[in-house]
Write a protein that holds these residues in place. Structure first.
Motif, PDB file in Angstrom:
ATOM      1  N   ALA B  17       0.851  -1.203   0.000  1.00  0.00           N
ATOM      2  CA  ALA B  17       0.000   0.000   0.000  1.00  0.00           C
ATOM      3  C   ALA B  17       0.875   1.237   0.000  1.00  0.00           C
ATOM      4  CB  ALA B  17      -0.913   0.002   1.230  1.00  0.00           C
ATOM      5  N   GLY B  18       1.962   1.181   0.797  1.00  0.00           N
ATOM      6  CA  GLY B  18       2.865   2.322   0.910  1.00  0.00           C
ATOM      7  C   GLY B  18       3.489   2.693  -0.425  1.00  0.00           C
ATOM      8  N   ALA B  19       3.807   1.665  -1.260  1.00  0.00           N
ATOM      9  CA  ALA B  19       4.414   1.963  -2.554  1.00  0.00           C
ATOM     10  C   ALA B  19       3.438   2.727  -3.439  1.00  0.00           C
ATOM     11  CB  ALA B  19       4.845   0.672  -3.244  1.00  0.00           C
ATOM     12  N   ILE B  20       2.150   2.384  -3.327  1.00  0.00           N
ATOM     13  CA  ILE B  20       1.147   3.132  -4.091  1.00  0.00           C
ATOM     14  C   ILE B  20       1.079   4.575  -3.591  1.00  0.00           C
ATOM     15  CG2 ILE B  20      -1.326   3.350  -4.566  1.00  0.00           C
ATOM     16  CD1 ILE B  20      -0.227   1.081  -6.075  1.00  0.00           C
ATOM     17  N   TYR B  21       1.014   4.736  -2.249  1.00  0.00           N
ATOM     18  CA  TYR B  21       1.006   6.101  -1.697  1.00  0.00           C
ATOM     19  C   TYR B  21       2.224   6.864  -2.190  1.00  0.00           C
ATOM     20  CZ  TYR B  21      -2.251   4.124   1.755  1.00  0.00           C
ATOM     21  OH  TYR B  21      -3.286   3.496   2.366  1.00  0.00           O
ATOM     22  N   ALA B  22       3.365   6.167  -2.206  1.00  0.00           N
ATOM     23  CA  ALA B  22       4.599   6.838  -2.602  1.00  0.00           C
ATOM     24  C   ALA B  22       4.520   7.301  -4.052  1.00  0.00           C
ATOM     25  CB  ALA B  22       5.788   5.900  -2.406  1.00  0.00           C
ATOM     26  N   LEU B 146       5.549  -6.522  -7.963  1.00  0.00           N
ATOM     27  CA  LEU B 146       5.553  -5.637  -9.127  1.00  0.00           C
ATOM     28  C   LEU B 146       5.384  -4.181  -8.685  1.00  0.00           C
ATOM     29  CD1 LEU B 146       5.500  -5.379 -12.267  1.00  0.00           C
ATOM     30  CD2 LEU B 146       3.010  -5.398 -12.070  1.00  0.00           C
ATOM     31  N   ILE B 147       4.419  -3.970  -7.770  1.00  0.00           N
ATOM     32  CA  ILE B 147       4.156  -2.614  -7.297  1.00  0.00           C
ATOM     33  C   ILE B 147       5.407  -2.008  -6.661  1.00  0.00           C
ATOM     34  CG2 ILE B 147       2.847  -1.268  -5.604  1.00  0.00           C
ATOM     35  CD1 ILE B 147       0.489  -3.107  -6.096  1.00  0.00           C
ATOM     36  N   LEU B 148       6.063  -2.821  -5.804  1.00  0.00           N
ATOM     37  CA  LEU B 148       7.280  -2.321  -5.149  1.00  0.00           C
ATOM     38  C   LEU B 148       8.360  -2.016  -6.175  1.00  0.00           C
ATOM     39  CD1 LEU B 148       7.352  -4.632  -2.034  1.00  0.00           C
ATOM     40  CD2 LEU B 148       7.218  -2.139  -2.042  1.00  0.00           C
ATOM     41  N   ALA B 149       8.519  -2.944  -7.145  1.00  0.00           N
ATOM     42  CA  ALA B 149       9.574  -2.768  -8.144  1.00  0.00           C
ATOM     43  C   ALA B 149       9.323  -1.506  -8.961  1.00  0.00           C
ATOM     44  CB  ALA B 149       9.634  -3.992  -9.051  1.00  0.00           C
ATOM     45  N   ALA B 206       0.369   4.544 -11.037  1.00  0.00           N
ATOM     46  CA  ALA B 206      -0.221   4.083  -9.773  1.00  0.00           C
ATOM     47  C   ALA B 206      -1.564   3.422 -10.041  1.00  0.00           C
ATOM     48  CB  ALA B 206      -0.372   5.258  -8.810  1.00  0.00           C
ATOM     49  N   GLY B 207      -2.345   4.020 -10.950  1.00  0.00           N
ATOM     50  CA  GLY B 207      -3.657   3.466 -11.276  1.00  0.00           C
ATOM     51  C   GLY B 207      -3.544   2.071 -11.865  1.00  0.00           C
ATOM     52  N   LEU B 208      -2.612   1.891 -12.808  1.00  0.00           N
ATOM     53  CA  LEU B 208      -2.437   0.587 -13.447  1.00  0.00           C
ATOM     54  C   LEU B 208      -2.127  -0.488 -12.418  1.00  0.00           C
ATOM     55  CD1 LEU B 208      -0.221   1.529 -16.520  1.00  0.00           C
ATOM     56  CD2 LEU B 208      -2.685   1.196 -16.393  1.00  0.00           C
ATOM     57  N   LEU B 209      -1.371  -0.102 -11.402  1.00  0.00           N
ATOM     58  CA  LEU B 209      -0.938  -1.091 -10.423  1.00  0.00           C
ATOM     59  C   LEU B 209      -2.029  -1.422  -9.411  1.00  0.00           C
ATOM     60  CD1 LEU B 209       2.625   0.307  -9.739  1.00  0.00           C
ATOM     61  CD2 LEU B 209       2.040  -1.741 -11.034  1.00  0.00           C
ATOM     62  N   ILE B 210      -2.839  -0.433  -9.058  1.00  0.00           N
ATOM     63  CA  ILE B 210      -3.781  -0.648  -7.961  1.00  0.00           C
ATOM     64  C   ILE B 210      -5.082  -1.269  -8.436  1.00  0.00           C
ATOM     65  CG2 ILE B 210      -4.789   1.687  -7.997  1.00  0.00           C
ATOM     66  CD1 ILE B 210      -3.988  -0.045  -4.769  1.00  0.00           C
ATOM     67  N   ALA B 243       9.206  11.459  -0.280  1.00  0.00           N
ATOM     68  CA  ALA B 243       7.931  10.914  -0.746  1.00  0.00           C
ATOM     69  C   ALA B 243       7.914   9.402  -0.579  1.00  0.00           C
ATOM     70  CB  ALA B 243       7.711  11.276  -2.213  1.00  0.00           C
ATOM     71  N   ILE B 244       9.009   8.762  -0.966  1.00  0.00           N
ATOM     72  CA  ILE B 244       9.082   7.308  -0.845  1.00  0.00           C
ATOM     73  C   ILE B 244       9.025   6.903   0.629  1.00  0.00           C
ATOM     74  CG2 ILE B 244      10.577   5.314  -1.164  1.00  0.00           C
ATOM     75  CD1 ILE B 244       9.412   6.192  -3.720  1.00  0.00           C
ATOM     76  N   ALA B 245       9.868   7.563   1.438  1.00  0.00           N
ATOM     77  CA  ALA B 245       9.898   7.224   2.858  1.00  0.00           C
ATOM     78  C   ALA B 245       8.538   7.474   3.500  1.00  0.00           C
ATOM     79  CB  ALA B 245      10.981   8.044   3.565  1.00  0.00           C
ATOM     80  N   GLY B 246       7.945   8.642   3.204  1.00  0.00           N
ATOM     81  CA  GLY B 246       6.651   8.979   3.776  1.00  0.00           C
ATOM     82  C   GLY B 246       5.590   7.979   3.361  1.00  0.00           C
ATOM     83  N   GLY B 247       5.588   7.600   2.093  1.00  0.00           N
ATOM     84  CA  GLY B 247       4.598   6.649   1.588  1.00  0.00           C
ATOM     85  C   GLY B 247       4.711   5.309   2.280  1.00  0.00           C
ATOM     86  N   LEU B 248       5.938   4.774   2.316  1.00  0.00           N
ATOM     87  CA  LEU B 248       6.134   3.452   2.922  1.00  0.00           C
ATOM     88  C   LEU B 248       5.803   3.497   4.417  1.00  0.00           C
ATOM     89  CD1 LEU B 248       9.380   2.230   1.132  1.00  0.00           C
ATOM     90  CD2 LEU B 248       6.998   1.719   0.593  1.00  0.00           C
TER      91      LEU B 248
END
Ligand SMILES: Nc1ncnc2c1ncn2[C@@H]1O[C@H](COP(=O)(O)OP(=O)(O)OP(=O)(O)O)[C@@H](O)[C@H]1O
Ligand SMILES: [Mg+2]
Lengths: 315, 294, 256
Positions: B17-22, B146-149, B206-210, B243-248
């Motif tokens: 979920a965090g990767a999507i937020y990021a 995949l989302i994380l990558a 993000a949309g494609l992944l979620i 952004a990455i840190a905050g999202g994760l």
């Protein structure tokens, strides 16, 4: 007396007269409901104009203060049986305390961080109302809130509520005009225009930011209490962040530079979705498009536009 | 499941979920790094990406890599148009007014989506399939991987773009001082459009992944947009690593609170914590404090 | 004699480092009641930084600042202003959106005695105070020849008049000392002349004035004493005639 205040008082007197007569011309209760809602939004947006237009701060969390006023007063009157007038005052006091506490911590923040903090406050209040079911009734809401009474008269009908809510709003507007046309109002505007320059004239930025914040929270809380005892039913949905966003949209749409902007913005945008519900399909398109259009072409909002048309200086 | 593998399981779902937020947060950052405003239509870019994909993939039957590319370009174009048509015509520089133009745009886009795709949610099948990977008693789906990558891929590319490439440096110059940038001959307007294109493209990714995980409906982007915004503020607004840190962090925190305390109070905790972070560190975790010069 | 006049502002050993740039290194100076002290120096010498620190906008790294008997170091800008220490800015900082008159009335903020409730309810005391404030502001404006512009939006005035408005704004607080940061910057010859007259008149009223200025003609004409700053250090101090011929000053301005 400054000419600005004189002029504003004249317009306000005209508005009050018109408001007083409307129920004689329209007796469709649905329209009265919409007018009452408009009045409550005007009250809130009037406070927001002080905060945003005058003090230059941002809040996307004022629906949270509505919720404090509404749930605070409703729960107190339901659980303790106290008189709604009294519970309204108690809820107001509670909101003052919360907003003052918030004001001192959160108003240190600037820009995005302030937006986010106020949003977070609103979201936290909202999710609390949803989750703390035993206390708040949860998502289905809280029914059976007692109305305001005066002797044997209970303000239950739309008409009675109309003659309660509008006078409160008009009096608040009257007092707020006093404020903005005084040294306090000037200090607020100086602060928004240049914080450092204002501080170098002895204006305490912290005091004035907190003052505007607390005052705007108080107006929102009052509107919330009036709403709760008028509709006798509240649910968390009313107090989500979209309502906060809508309130600020009203403020900008009407023009944040003047209290009349609050009257225009809330007075026009509150009924709009109700009228647009005839063509439900296009509602968001029209609302979003209108908001964009006005802000793009008239960044000072409707009151800014009128000022340009009539070449007058705003308060 | 043992306590520790349970923890690991929550951690995995939180990271996903965090990767999507990021990714959403990165979209906010890109705009912050040129126009210096909050683009509240960012969440709706995500929704648009999802819907374009359903159309390309399911109605037009385009193979998925091509459909994905088309969706990304289409939403990028929407971003471009938003900047070019709406924001650039605005007769003001007041950030709050500009922000509310993007809010108007967000409502408008939702109206368009309802008009074209209706109000019913849609979904498309996972882009990659396969057995979940098992790790110390917890399982991690291929989609999560995949989302994380993709998340890490995007931040690496963006980081390089901004630090190394000429256009990236030009964008940073615009953010630092639009007037100075215009004076030395940088095409400020064009660069702003580029950043909105990028924001749109990131939203689409993000949309494609979620969508294969949760489906998409016209208001999917609203709450995800908010979470992305929260993530970028938490990390320090405008910073890519932030952004990455905050999202994760936000994702993991939510998952742990939901898992170990109460799923209902997840959001109360998330936003109360955010509130506290801001009260203690006013410029987010990785943000730098700027002083005004007089 | 001049030296009998009390020191109203005492700055001792002020230092400030901006991430590697040493803007001030141990600067000391005194401003006496009723004197015009010139502070000059090439660009980047640290003049604005000094004013910023004295007014509390920037925090010093080391040093002390006394205003009359008050130690200023721990006070915020608004508290310092409330004591009667006024300043202007190199980049004007006029309040856009307010009229000229309102700008000047803002200056009187520290003299206000009515609070929130009195103005909210518009009690008689608040009304009287507001009227008095307006009268004072108008009289300052007419002294500076701006009375007919009182109700115009301040940001619409030409540059030279905006510079006067911010001086009027600072004066409205009836300060005992005022720090002027390049008041003549951007003014034409005639306007500069006028400005000189205004500043001299202020001194007549017993105001202490610190004048930061690049227009050396003006400084030499109206200041009794001049302090020269270069790269954050005081390199000379004395009456204008001595300063003009000081080799160190020439070197600082012209290079070797
Ligand atoms: N807020 C700040 N951050 C970083 N450096 C600063 C800051 N303010 C001033 N400086 C630096 O400190 C030095 C002194 O600047 P200052 O503005 O005090 O000079 P000045 O004497 O007023 O020059 P001028 O005559 O050009 O106005 C300069 O090198 C300047 O770049
Ligand atoms: Mg300077």
């Amino acid at each position: 007396m400054s000419s600005g205040l004189k002029r504003d008082r004249r317009i306000l007197a005209g508005l009050a007269t018109a408001i007083g007569m409307i129920p004689f011309l329209i007796n469709n209760p649905y329209y009265l409901t919409v007018l009452n809602l408009s009045a409550l939004n005007i009250l809130t947006v009037c406070g927001l104009t002080l905060l945003i237009g005058y003090a230059g701060q941002i809040s996307l969390g004022h629906a949270g203060f509505w919720a404090l006023g509404a749930y605070g007063s409703a729960l107190l009157s339901l659980k303790t049986g106290l008189n709604p007038w009294l519970t309204t005052a108690l809820a107001l006091g509670f909101t003052l305390a919360v907003s003052a506490g918030m004001g001192f911590t959160v108003l240190r923040l600037k820009g995005n961080y302030l937006v986010m903090a106020t949003l977070a406050f609103n979201l936290a209040v909202y999710f609390f109302l949803v989750e703390a079911e035993e206390l708040t009734g949860g998502p289905p809401g809280l029914p059976g809130i007692p109305p305001y009474t005066l002797g044997s008269l209970a303000f239950v009908t739309d008409l009675a509520a109309y003659y309660l809510i509008w006078p409160v709003v008009l009096i608040t507007l009257f007092l707020t005009f006093n404020l903005v046309h005084s040294g306090e109002g000037r200090a607020l505007r100086a602060l928004a225009s240049g914080e450092i320059a204002a501080a170098c004239l002895g204006i305490n930025p912290r005091r004035y930011k907190v003052l505007a914040f607390v005052l705007s929270a108080a107006y929102a809380s009052l509107a919330g209490s009036l709403y709760a005892h008028y509709f006798s039913f509240i649910s968390p949905k009313t107090f989500d962040i979209f309502f906060s966003v809508e309130l600020v949209a009203m403020c900008l749409f009407g023009g944040k530079g003047s209290l009349w902007g609050a009257v225009l913005g809330a007075g026009l945008l509150t009924p709009l979705p109700h009228f647009l519900s005839i063509f439900d399909e296009y509602r968001d398109l029209i609302y979003g498009g209108l908001l964009m259009g006005v802000l793009i072409f008239f960044p000072d909002g409707l009151s800014g536009l009128m000022r340009k048309l009539y070449g007058r200086k705003a308060p | 499941m043992s306590e520790s593998s349970l923890f690991l399981q929550f951690l995995f779902s939180g990271l996903t979920a965090g990767a999507i937020y990021a990714l959403v947060a990165l979209g906010f950052c890109v705009v912050e790094n040129s126009l210096r405003i909050v683009n509240f239509a960012q969440g709706d870019f995500l929704t648009l990406g999802g819907f374009f994909m359903t159309t390309f993939l399911l109605s037009l039957k385009i193979p998925w890599p091509l459909a994905a590319l088309c969706s990304i370009l289409a939403v990028g174009l929407c971003g471009y148009l938003l900047e070019r048509i709406a924001l650039r015509s605005a007769k003001t520089h007041d950030p709050l007014t500009l922000i509310f133009i993007t809010i108007g745009a967000s409502i408008f886009i939702r109206g368009l989506i309802k008009l074209f795709w209706g109000k019913n949610p849609r979904i498309f099948p996972p882009l990659i399939t396969g057995e979940p990977i098992r790790l110390l008693g917890a399982s991690l789906t291929r989609e999560s991987l995949l989302i994380l990558a993709v998340g890490f891929f995007c931040v690496t590319i963006l980081h390089l773009f901004y630090r190394v490439s000429r256009s990236g440096k030009a964008l940073r110059a615009v953010a630092y001082s639009p007037r100075a940038a215009a004076l030395i001959g940088l095409p400020v307007g064009f660069l702003n459009s580029v950043s909105f294109f990028l924001a749109g493209a990131l939203g689409a990714v993000a949309g494609l992944l979620i969508v294969p995980v949760t489906g998409v409906s016209f208001d999917t982007g609203v709450i995800l947009g908010l979470k992305g915004y929260a993530a970028s503020v938490l990390g320090g607004y405008g910073s890519f690593p932030g952004a990455i840190a905050g999202g994760l962090l936000l994702g993991v925190m939510e998952a742990l609170v939901a898992g170990f305390i109460s799923s209902g109070f997840r959001d109360v905790f998330a936003f109360a914590l955010l509130f506290c972070v801001l009260a203690i560190k006013p410029s987010g975790l990785f943000g730098t404090h700027e002083e005004e010069r007089v | 004699m001049a030296e009998k006049r009390p020191k109203i502002l005492k700055v001792e050993n002020l230092s400030k480092n901006f991430g590697g740039v040493q803007a001030l290194r141990g600067v000391s100076l005194n401003l006496r009641a009723g004197e015009i002290l010139g502070l000059i120096g090439p660009n980047g010498a640290g003049k604005t930084t000094l004013i910023n620190i004295v007014s509390g906008v920037v925090r010093e790294d080391a040093g002390t600042i006394f205003f009359e008997e008050h130690l200023l170091n721990e006070l915020s800008p608004w508290q310092r202003a409330a004591l009667g220490l006024a300043r202007t800015f190199q980049h004007i900082q006029i309040f856009a959106g307010l009229t000229v008159l309102e700008n000047v009335m803002c200056g009187a903020h520290r003299l206000r005695k009515t609070g929130f409730w009195e103005t909210f309810l518009r009690l008689p005391r608040a009304v009287a105070e507001e009227d008095e404030c307006r009268r004072q502001a108008l009289s300052i404006l007419s002294e500076l020849g701006l009375a007919d512009k009182a109700n115009l939006p301040a940001e619409n005035l030409p540059y030279g008049e905006q510079k006067k408005v911010v001086i009027a704004r600072a004066l409205a607080s009836r300060p005992r000392a005022i720090l002027l940061d390049e008041p003549a910057g951007g003014l034409n010859e005639k306007e500069t002349e006028e400005l000189g007259e205004i500043i001299l008149r202020l001194r007549e009223k017993g105001l202490a004035i610190l004048l930061v200025e690049h227009d050396l003609n003006l400084v030499m004409r109206i200041c009794e004493r001049v302090v020269v700053l270069n790269q954050g250090e005081v390199i000379a101090e004395g009456p204008p005639c001595e300063i003009q011929n000081d080799p160190r000053v020439l070197e600082a301005y012209l290079g070797k």
